[in-house]
Design a protein around this motif. Sequence first.
Motif, PDB file in Angstrom:
ATOM      1  N   GLY A 183     -15.753 -52.585 -73.644  1.00 16.19           N
ATOM      2  CA  GLY A 183     -15.327 -53.218 -72.411  1.00 16.19           C
ATOM      3  C   GLY A 183     -13.866 -53.609 -72.459  1.00 16.19           C
ATOM      4  N   GLN A 184     -13.161 -53.348 -71.371  1.00 19.63           N
ATOM      5  CA  GLN A 184     -11.723 -53.610 -71.305  1.00 19.63           C
ATOM      6  C   GLN A 184     -11.419 -54.608 -70.193  1.00 19.63           C
ATOM      7  N   SER A 185     -10.325 -55.339 -70.363  1.00 20.80           N
ATOM      8  CA  SER A 185      -9.863 -56.255 -69.334  1.00 20.80           C
ATOM      9  C   SER A 185      -9.192 -55.474 -68.200  1.00 20.80           C
ATOM     10  N   TYR A 186      -8.982 -56.150 -67.092  1.00 23.89           N
ATOM     11  CA  TYR A 186      -8.263 -55.550 -65.963  1.00 23.89           C
ATOM     12  C   TYR A 186      -6.899 -55.035 -66.413  1.00 23.89           C
ATOM     13  N   ASP A 187      -6.151 -55.854 -67.144  1.00 18.05           N
ATOM     14  CA  ASP A 187      -4.804 -55.463 -67.563  1.00 18.05           C
ATOM     15  C   ASP A 187      -4.825 -54.257 -68.492  1.00 18.05           C
ATOM     16  N   ALA A 188      -5.797 -54.219 -69.391  1.00 19.20           N
ATOM     17  CA  ALA A 188      -5.890 -53.088 -70.317  1.00 19.20           C
ATOM     18  C   ALA A 188      -6.208 -51.798 -69.564  1.00 19.20           C
ATOM     19  N   LEU A 189      -7.137 -51.882 -68.622  1.00 23.23           N
ATOM     20  CA  LEU A 189      -7.485 -50.698 -67.831  1.00 23.23           C
ATOM     21  C   LEU A 189      -6.296 -50.225 -67.007  1.00 23.23           C
ATOM     22  N   GLU A 190      -5.563 -51.159 -66.439  1.00 21.67           N
ATOM     23  CA  GLU A 190      -4.392 -50.780 -65.645  1.00 21.67           C
ATOM     24  C   GLU A 190      -3.317 -50.157 -66.523  1.00 21.67           C
ATOM     25  N   SER A 191      -3.197 -50.642 -67.761  1.00 22.79           N
ATOM     26  CA  SER A 191      -2.202 -50.085 -68.677  1.00 22.79           C
ATOM     27  C   SER A 191      -2.533 -48.653 -69.072  1.00 22.79           C
ATOM     28  N   MET A 192      -3.815 -48.271 -69.000  1.00 23.21           N
ATOM     29  CA  MET A 192      -4.207 -46.891 -69.246  1.00 23.21           C
ATOM     30  C   MET A 192      -3.858 -45.996 -68.058  1.00 23.21           C
ATOM     31  N   LEU A 193      -4.047 -46.540 -66.867  1.00 24.79           N
ATOM     32  CA  LEU A 193      -3.888 -45.760 -65.650  1.00 24.79           C
ATOM     33  C   LEU A 193      -2.428 -45.556 -65.257  1.00 24.79           C
ATOM     34  N   GLN A 194      -1.634 -46.594 -65.296  1.00 30.73           N
ATOM     35  CA  GLN A 194      -0.281 -46.545 -64.720  1.00 30.73           C
ATOM     36  C   GLN A 194       0.618 -45.441 -65.290  1.00 30.73           C
ATOM     37  N   PRO A 195       0.676 -45.259 -66.638  1.00 30.18           N
ATOM     38  CA  PRO A 195       1.574 -44.212 -67.141  1.00 30.18           C
ATOM     39  C   PRO A 195       1.164 -42.807 -66.686  1.00 30.18           C
ATOM     40  N   VAL A 196      -0.132 -42.564 -66.577  1.00 29.59           N
ATOM     41  CA  VAL A 196      -0.602 -41.244 -66.140  1.00 29.59           C
ATOM     42  C   VAL A 196      -0.311 -41.060 -64.659  1.00 29.59           C
ATOM     43  N   LEU A 197      -0.487 -42.111 -63.899  1.00 30.86           N
ATOM     44  CA  LEU A 197      -0.212 -42.053 -62.467  1.00 30.86           C
ATOM     45  C   LEU A 197       1.283 -41.824 -62.212  1.00 30.86           C
ATOM     46  N   ALA A 198       2.133 -42.308 -63.092  1.00 30.77           N
ATOM     47  CA  ALA A 198       3.593 -42.165 -62.922  1.00 30.77           C
ATOM     48  C   ALA A 198       4.073 -40.750 -63.250  1.00 30.77           C
ATOM     49  N   GLU A 199       3.240 -39.957 -63.893  1.00 32.06           N
ATOM     50  CA  GLU A 199       3.646 -38.584 -64.237  1.00 32.06           C
ATOM     51  C   GLU A 199       3.755 -37.725 -62.980  1.00 32.06           C
TER      52      GLU A 199
END
Length: 200
Positions: A183-199
């Motif tokens: 289980g991950q926190s909101y911030d951890a999940l967002e940290s996974m998503l944002q760099p990929v979304l920025a590509e």
Amino acid sequence: MAVHEPCPRPRRTALTAAVLAAAVLLTGCSTGGSADTGAHFVTEKGTSIGRAGAAERRGAPDVSGRTLGESPAKLSDYRGKVVVLNIWGSWCGPCRTEAGSLERLWQKYQGQDVQFLGINTRDQDIVNAQQFEQERGVTFPSIFDPAGTQLLKFPPGTLDAQFLPTTLVVDRQGRLAARAFGGQSYDALESMLQPVLAEP
């Protein structure tokens, strides 16, 4: 705070045992000259989040099936979008804790070329999984996969079915870009998503 302990396994049925046996066979054999060891995730120090550089990424399998809402779904339908793929079970404590954070992120990013998709596994009764979503207000779709057959499609080394929840981020080209066990926190999940979304 992230919860990294694996969920306890539910009681095995004959079908589940057969699926697990098949998984051992699939991960232990290779038809080519060298085994595909799956995505090459580099785990960040002090976390359970792993990332794969663009050159190291492997294609995600085209998981598919009927959703908990009885609609067809498959991963390839979302090609061109970043996909957050969450593997969960209603019997899993960390899955219950994480569900709210996933839904908040889904609400924040769904208009930004992002799709969330769940794979519900080892819930033999679909009603339990449907109640889980209703009670936690989860609105993104989840494929109902009680026997774990969709999980067997993933390349060896990509995930461990003993660790739930598992979250994967799939890039716009359909490749596995990030992974987190537990289980991950909101911030951890967002940290996974944002760099990929920025590509691009």
